[in-house]
Design a protein around this motif. Structure first.
Motif, PDB file in Angstrom:
ATOM      1  N   PHE A 206       0.824  -1.205   0.000  1.00 24.14           N
ATOM      2  CA  PHE A 206       0.000   0.000   0.000  1.00 24.14           C
ATOM      3  C   PHE A 206       0.863   1.262   0.000  1.00 24.14           C
ATOM      4  CE2 PHE A 206      -2.463  -3.396   1.846  1.00 24.14           C
ATOM      5  CZ  PHE A 206      -3.694  -3.265   1.225  1.00 24.14           C
ATOM      6  N   SER A 207       0.343   2.313  -0.633  1.00 25.89           N
ATOM      7  CA  SER A 207       1.067   3.576  -0.729  1.00 25.89           C
ATOM      8  C   SER A 207       0.689   4.499   0.414  1.00 25.89           C
ATOM      9  CB  SER A 207       0.730   4.265  -2.062  1.00 25.89           C
ATOM     10  OG  SER A 207      -0.595   4.782  -2.015  1.00 25.89           O
ATOM     11  N   TYR A 208       1.324   5.665   0.449  1.00 24.33           N
ATOM     12  CA  TYR A 208       1.021   6.678   1.471  1.00 24.33           C
ATOM     13  C   TYR A 208      -0.411   7.184   1.345  1.00 24.33           C
ATOM     14  CZ  TYR A 208       1.569  10.108  -2.272  1.00 24.33           C
ATOM     15  OH  TYR A 208       1.417  10.814  -3.442  1.00 24.33           O
ATOM     16  N   ASN A 210      -2.822   5.234   1.056  1.00 18.86           N
ATOM     17  CA  ASN A 210      -3.612   4.106   1.554  1.00 18.86           C
ATOM     18  C   ASN A 210      -4.368   3.375   0.446  1.00 18.86           C
ATOM     19  OD1 ASN A 210      -2.643   4.874   3.968  1.00 18.86           O
ATOM     20  ND2 ASN A 210      -4.601   5.175   4.970  1.00 18.86           N
ATOM     21  N   ASP A 242       4.339  -5.677   4.249  1.00 17.47           N
ATOM     22  CA  ASP A 242       3.980  -4.637   5.219  1.00 17.47           C
ATOM     23  C   ASP A 242       5.146  -3.678   5.464  1.00 17.47           C
ATOM     24  OD1 ASP A 242       1.418  -5.577   5.531  1.00 17.47           O
ATOM     25  OD2 ASP A 242       1.829  -6.694   7.375  1.00 17.47           O
ATOM     26  N   SER A 245       5.261  -1.326   2.604  1.00 22.51           N
ATOM     27  CA  SER A 245       4.166  -0.360   2.747  1.00 22.51           C
ATOM     28  C   SER A 245       4.522   0.710   3.771  1.00 22.51           C
ATOM     29  CB  SER A 245       2.874  -1.079   3.168  1.00 22.51           C
ATOM     30  OG  SER A 245       2.440  -1.988   2.182  1.00 22.51           O
ATOM     31  N   ASP A 246       5.137   0.284   4.880  1.00 21.29           N
ATOM     32  CA  ASP A 246       5.556   1.246   5.906  1.00 21.29           C
ATOM     33  C   ASP A 246       6.536   2.267   5.340  1.00 21.29           C
ATOM     34  OD1 ASP A 246       3.986  -0.016   7.766  1.00 21.29           O
ATOM     35  OD2 ASP A 246       5.643  -1.164   8.661  1.00 21.29           O
ATOM     36  N   TYR A 250       2.478   4.115   4.298  1.00 20.30           N
ATOM     37  CA  TYR A 250       1.143   3.587   4.560  1.00 20.30           C
ATOM     38  C   TYR A 250       0.779   3.769   6.021  1.00 20.30           C
ATOM     39  CZ  TYR A 250      -2.574   0.160   5.265  1.00 20.30           C
ATOM     40  OH  TYR A 250      -3.735  -0.459   5.616  1.00 20.30           O
ATOM     41  N   ARG A 251      -0.456   4.210   6.268  1.00 14.74           N
ATOM     42  CA  ARG A 251      -0.915   4.490   7.633  1.00 14.74           C
ATOM     43  C   ARG A 251      -1.833   3.357   8.082  1.00 14.74           C
ATOM     44  NH1 ARG A 251      -1.188   8.862   4.565  1.00 14.74           N
ATOM     45  NH2 ARG A 251      -3.450   8.874   4.282  1.00 14.74           N
ATOM     46  N   HIS A 252      -1.334   2.555   8.995  1.00 17.22           N
ATOM     47  CA  HIS A 252      -2.038   1.336   9.405  1.00 17.22           C
ATOM     48  C   HIS A 252      -3.291   1.590  10.223  1.00 17.22           C
ATOM     49  CE1 HIS A 252       0.909  -1.709   8.078  1.00 17.22           C
ATOM     50  NE2 HIS A 252       1.778  -0.739   8.242  1.00 17.22           N
ATOM     51  N   ARG A 256      -7.639  -1.849   5.875  1.00 16.35           N
ATOM     52  CA  ARG A 256      -7.463  -2.219   4.481  1.00 16.35           C
ATOM     53  C   ARG A 256      -8.818  -2.542   3.890  1.00 16.35           C
ATOM     54  NH1 ARG A 256      -1.849  -5.753   4.598  1.00 16.35           N
ATOM     55  NH2 ARG A 256      -0.524  -4.065   5.245  1.00 16.35           N
TER      56      ARG A 256
END
Length: 256
Positions: A206-208, A210, A242, A245-246, A250-252, A256
């Motif tokens: 995932f990108s920034y 989301n 993951d 993505s971090d 990506y903001r967990h 998702r």
């Protein structure tokens, strides 16, 4: 046709911002490019239709449209994805002893944009640039699973299920069930769909913003993917996807 494309590119080049947004009239563009006003009007009309050029409603002048920005961001995301993912891919390949692929989406297809080969003699080695429909193979299907529902439906609605290029028979119902399973476990598993005798495990990246931007995939001969190996590799693929993505921001806290 090539002459028209060349003129369109010159028009787009002319509208490129010089420190700030740039707007020009048809007359100004005609003069700068030594092109008839009618030709400029005609080409601008086509570019506007596809969103590459926009017109200021007040000044009636033209500027670059949002489609240019969209393709620019897609290219930037792809470059960033490869740069960020590469060290994680190498580490994942070392730990699994299998080939690792990085994939992204191109319309209704998934495409391999990078890979790290398995150190073993018997291995899977697909070419970079290989494209397959998003519902075929773990690396592609996991991207499909995390696209917006409307996008999924649009992609699947266009499929002729009698002619899909899969080694195993696939159906719309089967893919819909697979999407639900992927969301439950966080990764996709396929066997012998794109290449006979191979197993793939794919996890989403995932990108920034989301949104799903690609996938990380471990693939190898199915004979090496025992129950224990499957469990171990699935955990590793998800972990490294993951981590990528971090790195991409990506903001967990968002689901998702």
């Amino acid at each position: 046709m090539s002459g028209v494309i060349s003129k369109a590119i010159h028009l787009l080049d002319l509208l490129l911002p010089q420190g700030k947004e740039k707007e020009l009239s048809v007359t100004e563009m005609s003069r700068e490019l030594d092109m008839p006003v009618q030709s400029v009007h005609r080409i601008l009309g086509s570019l506007m239709e596809h969103g590459f050029v926009a017109q200021n409603a007040k000044t009636k002048k033209y500027k670059l449209g949002l489609s240019i920005m969209k393709y620019g961001f897609l290219m930037w995301d792809s470059l960033m994805l490869r740069t960020v993912a590469r060290p994680f891919m190498e580490e994942l390949s070392q730990k699994t002893k299998e080939t690792v692929y990085l994939a992204t989406r191109e319309n209704g297809e998934g495409v391999y944009i990078d890979s790290v080969d398995s150190p073993q003699i018997l291995k899977i080695s697909e070419p970079i640039g290989l494209k397959l429909p998003l519902f075929i193979g773990a690396s592609n299907r996991v991207i499909l699973a995390y696209l917006p529902r409307k996008t999924q439906e649009a992609i699947l609605a266009e499929v002729d299920w009698d002619t899909v290029p899969s080694l195993k028979p696939l159906s719309r119902d089967y893919i819909e069930e697979e999407i639900l399973t992927i969301h439950k476990q966080g990764y996709a598993v396929t066997e012998g769909e794109a290449t006979e005798g191979t197993t793939g495990i794919g996890a989403p990246i995932f990108s920034y913003e989301n949104r799903v931007i690609g996938s990380l995939n471990v693939a190898g001969p199915s004979l090496r993917f025992t129950a224990d190996t499957m469990e171990k590799n699935s955990v590793l693929v998800k972990k490294y996807a993951d981590l990528i993505s971090d790195e991409l921001g990506y903001r967990h806290k968002f689901n998702r």
